[in-house]
Design an enzyme around this catalytic site. Structure first.
Site, PDB file in Angstrom:
ATOM      1  N   TYR A   1      36.916  43.804   6.338  1.00  0.00           N
ATOM      2  CA  TYR A   1      36.598  44.512   7.582  1.00  0.00           C
ATOM      3  C   TYR A   1      35.405  43.882   8.296  1.00  0.00           C
ATOM      4  CZ  TYR A   1      32.416  46.959   5.865  1.00  0.00           C
ATOM      5  OH  TYR A   1      31.154  47.268   5.412  1.00  0.00           O
TER       6      TYR A   1
ATOM      7  N   TRP B   1      30.769  42.559  -0.696  1.00  0.00           N
ATOM      8  CA  TRP B   1      31.839  42.369   0.273  1.00  0.00           C
ATOM      9  C   TRP B   1      32.846  41.336  -0.214  1.00  0.00           C
ATOM     10  CZ3 TRP B   1      26.992  43.879   1.509  1.00  0.00           C
ATOM     11  CH2 TRP B   1      26.861  44.968   2.385  1.00  0.00           C
TER      12      TRP B   1
ATOM     13  N   HIS C   1      31.416  48.793  12.043  1.00  0.00           N
ATOM     14  CA  HIS C   1      30.212  48.842  11.216  1.00  0.00           C
ATOM     15  C   HIS C   1      29.615  50.236  11.340  1.00  0.00           C
ATOM     16  CE1 HIS C   1      26.638  47.982   9.102  1.00  0.00           C
ATOM     17  NE2 HIS C   1      25.844  47.964  10.156  1.00  0.00           N
TER      18      HIS C   1
ATOM     19  N   ASP D   1      19.622  51.884   9.807  1.00  0.00           N
ATOM     20  CA  ASP D   1      20.740  51.243   9.117  1.00  0.00           C
ATOM     21  C   ASP D   1      20.274  50.771   7.754  1.00  0.00           C
ATOM     22  OD1 ASP D   1      23.003  49.905   8.355  1.00  0.00           O
ATOM     23  OD2 ASP D   1      23.208  48.730  10.189  1.00  0.00           O
TER      24      ASP D   1
ATOM     25  N   CYS E   1      29.356  49.195   4.122  1.00  0.00           N
ATOM     26  CA  CYS E   1      28.531  49.864   5.146  1.00  0.00           C
ATOM     27  C   CYS E   1      28.719  51.372   5.186  1.00  0.00           C
ATOM     28  CB  CYS E   1      28.764  49.240   6.512  1.00  0.00           C
ATOM     29  SG  CYS E   1      30.388  49.578   7.254  1.00  0.00           S
TER      30      CYS E   1
ATOM     31  N   GLU F   1      31.005  48.452  31.480  1.00  0.00           N
ATOM     32  CA  GLU F   1      31.008  47.016  31.724  1.00  0.00           C
ATOM     33  C   GLU F   1      31.280  46.731  33.200  1.00  0.00           C
ATOM     34  OE1 GLU F   1      30.143  43.429  30.201  1.00  0.00           O
ATOM     35  OE2 GLU F   1      30.558  45.111  28.873  1.00  0.00           O
TER      36      GLU F   1
ATOM     37  N   ASN G   1      26.541  44.586  22.265  1.00  0.00           N
ATOM     38  CA  ASN G   1      26.608  43.967  23.592  1.00  0.00           C
ATOM     39  C   ASN G   1      26.904  42.472  23.613  1.00  0.00           C
ATOM     40  OD1 ASN G   1      25.960  46.058  25.643  1.00  0.00           O
ATOM     41  ND2 ASN G   1      24.101  46.282  24.418  1.00  0.00           N
TER      42      ASN G   1
END
Length: 684
Positions: A519, A244, A338, A361, A279, A450, A401
């Site tokens: 990013y 990165w 992501h 992931d 990613c 929300e 969240n």
């Protein structure tokens, strides 16, 4: 005289096998494996396939034979790595077999692997009982059998009820990965290429390199967990090296990849982790790995994704007393987006209702049970806040969240919260729609709206399982600020709206900070630092327009295409702040095909785009590849400023036989193939 009873006895010469035919022309269409560019038979478990065995004489009553399937170096019946299939009344292994047809010396057999069988490459033998012992056929690589997971079988753990979803998430070898930011979503086409030559063997090689026990390779949970670890090189010399930074001199920039095929083949051929990935590359290659083995999978993009939040539900952004960002003391980060994967599977280890899509992931972020991996984490469990279940539900829950807490740091180092944003993280979660390149918003599968009652219950439940939320009691503020802008290809025009909901005018001392960021939200370089003031009358909104020319940020861009703006302000005892992420829009690519597309004819493809800037672009690279058509090619050129026409680069011709392969594979007409081919193209 000849005794009549002799006509009913077993023939005097022994039975032996002359040939074994794996009946690929029959089996592959039935098992949806025709697209695999491989010499051997590929089938899916839990579904019958046929074999044709020719003997040296007609099969007679009393003859005894069996078919054996072996996998690994030390096959064992107890571990499911040595499978014996018998016919008739004799008891055999877990796979069932039956004689479908007898024709002279030839038998047509039907064999059904169990729905939980080991997945991988099996060796096939036929053994005949001769004189009290078994006589096996010699090793014949042409009869090797690849066995995959089966999304069409209700008893398989990866069963998907919907046919359209099976074809999308298992059979589609191209896809779209979404990037950018909320309000400025961009996309990257990706060639998964799970059917290309060598890819199935490469995926099995990855499992071999991981030293995963073969007897565990029928367990979907263990397999995807191991795959998540092996797709990155962080602790096990896996497939991809994450980078990165701005320095890609020792490898390929992540933006240059157009698909997974080159990466996987290079890893297998060299045994060395491939440089470099971010990613979306991890997610794209992992998706190829999963679909190639028959596992339903898709790539997910979470916009405004919380990272490095130490396992709680708070992402802390720290500011200095004058309102400028305190980058030195800010440890948490918010990624513009992501990418991860979801796999569809049963979860017998979890309570009912938590099966279906699971997050996995491969991007190395945090360790899970000692390895850099993540998942499978139930999406349903994340939505309900049931973070007590394996695997890594708490980590994914925080990514979608977390609360963003704005804190001011005084000269003594004391942090005081002045604003909490509970809606910024996980603003949208996208994946490619079934049968369409359009994005599908699946945010609702991860979280309730929300402020709804269900959302409050989810958060309360998550806290019961150890997640910490912010409960700061902040004074009611009458001032607020919002930043907006249109899509940007050159200059940036920021509209900063200050709203006063009080009954007295407010004078705001404001500050704008502009940075080029990765990013991942990490600052690459700062290019703007401007103070300004504004007075807002009661119950009114005052707009301030701030222009940032391309000359200000272009020297700082490097490989990044993302600008990050923060406006902070102080009005009496009130502090206001707003964040805006601006993604620069790249030029659209146009592809044309010369002549009329015809099978067995060379075709030329021309890719072009218009330079929108008032300065030349040097060393432009256009990367292109097509599944079943051509491998990746990367010519380069120079484009003049504001080209009235278009400078184009011909990427060469495609082999006629490759074109025919694509037409046969996709069962499409010669008039439609260029549009499929056009999907896999990117600008670097």
């Amino acid at each position: 005289p000849v005794c009549p009873s002799l006509f009913n006895v077993r023939p005097l010469w022994s039975l032996s096998v002359v040939s074994v035919d794996m009946c690929q022309q029959v089996n592959k269409p039935n098992h949806f494996t025709t697209a695999y560019d491989i010499q051997n038979l590929v089938v899916r478990r839990g579904l019958e396939f046929v074999m044709r065995i020719s003997f040296n004489r007609p099969f007679a009553q009393g003859d005894d034979f069996q078919v054996e399937f072996l996998i690994g170096s030390n096959p064992s019946p107890s571990k499911g790595t040595q499978v014996v299939v018998t016919f008739g009344t004799r008891h055999g292994g877990p796979w069932s077999g039956r004689i479908l047809e007898t024709s002279g010396e030839t038998l047509m057999l039907g064999i059904t692997p169990t729905a939980d069988a080991v997945v991988g490459k099996f060796r096939t033998y036929v053994a005949v009982m001769v004189g009290g012992g078994l006589q096996r056929t010699k090793r014949d690589p042409s009869t090797d059998l690849y066995l995959l997971f089966n999304a069409w079988c209700p008893e398989d753990a990866v069963f998907v009820p919907n046919e359209g979803e099976r074809r999308e998430y298992v059979l589609n070898d191209t896809g779209v990965i979404y990037q950018g930011s909320v309000g400025a979503v961009s996309h990257r086409n990706w060639m998964y290429g799970q059917f290309e030559r060598g890819i199935l063997d490469a995926c099995i090689h990855i499992l071999d390199a991981s030293r995963m026990p073969i007897y565990n390779r029928g367990n979907i949970i263990k397999l995807v967990r191991k795959g998540s670890a092996m797709l990155n090189s962080q602790d096990d010399n896996g497939v991809l090296v994450g980078n990165w930074s701005e320095d890609f001199s020792m490898g390929t920039p992540p933006t240059s990849w157009t698909g997974s095929v080159k990466i996987l083949l290079q890893f297998v051929n060299t045994g060395v982790p491939i440089c470099f990935a971010q990613c979306w590359v991890f997610a794209g290659v992992f998706n190829t790995f999963l679909r190639c083995l028959g596992i339903p999978a898709r790539v997910i993009t979470n916009f405004s994704s919380a990272h490095d939040n130490t396992g709680n539900l708070k992402t802390d952004l720290i500011f200095k007393p004058d309102g400028t960002p305190d980058k030195r003391h800010t440890r948490d980060s918010i990624w513009n987006y992501h990418c991860w994967n979801e796999v569809f599977m049963a979860r017998p280890d979890l309570p009912p209702g938590l099966a279906g899509w699971q997050v996995v992931d491969a991007t190395p972020q945090e360790t899970s049970d000692g390895h850099f991996r993540c998942g499978p984490a139930s999406v349903s469990a994340i939505k309900e806040g049931l973070l007590c279940h394996p695997f890594d539900c708490g980590f994914v829950f925080a990514e979608v969240n977390s609360d963003v807490v704005f804190l001011k740091r005084d000269r003594y180092g004391t942090l005081t919260p002045f604003r909490v944003d509970k809606t910024h993280i996980g603003q949208a979660i996208y994946t490619k729609a079934v049968g369409s390149p359009a994005p599908m918003d699946i945010t609702y599968t991860y979280k309730y709206p929300e402020g709804s009652g269900d959302d409050s219950r989810t958060m309360a439940r998550a806290e019961e399982y150890g997640c910490e939320r912010d409960h700061s009691e902040l004074p009611q503020t009458q001032m607020s600020v919002v930043i907006s802008t249109e899509q940007v290809t050159h200059d940036v025009n920021l509209a900063v709206d200050f709203q006063n909901q009080g009954e007295s005018p407010q004078s705001v001392q404001a500050h704008l900070s502009g940075s080029v960021v990765f990013y991942t939200g990490i600052t690459a370089s700062q290019f703007k630092d401007q103070s300004f003031s504004v007075t807002v009358t009661p119950y009114q909104t005052e707009r301030v327009m701030l222009k940032i020319s391309a000359q200000e940020y272009m020297p700082h861009l490097g490989a990044q295409l993302c600008l990050h703006f923060i406006v902070t302000g102080q009005a009496d005892d009130q502090s206001v702040s707003a964040i805006k992420v601006v993604n620069l829009q790249t030029p659209s690519l146009i592809m044309t095909v010369s002549g009329t597309p015809q099978v067995q004819q060379r075709m030329y493809v021309t890719v072009s785009f218009t330079n929108p800037f008032n300065f030349p672009l040097n060393n432009v690279h256009v990367a292109m590849e097509g599944p079943g058509l051509m491998s990746d090619r990367t010519p380069s050129s120079t484009l003049s400023p504001h080209s009235p026409g278009r400078r184009s680069s011909s990427l060469g011709w495609m082999e006629p036989d490759h074109l025919a392969q694509l037409l046969n594979r996709l069962n499409i007409s010669k008039h439609t193939w260029p549009f499929t081919f056009a999907n896999i193209i990117s600008l670097v």
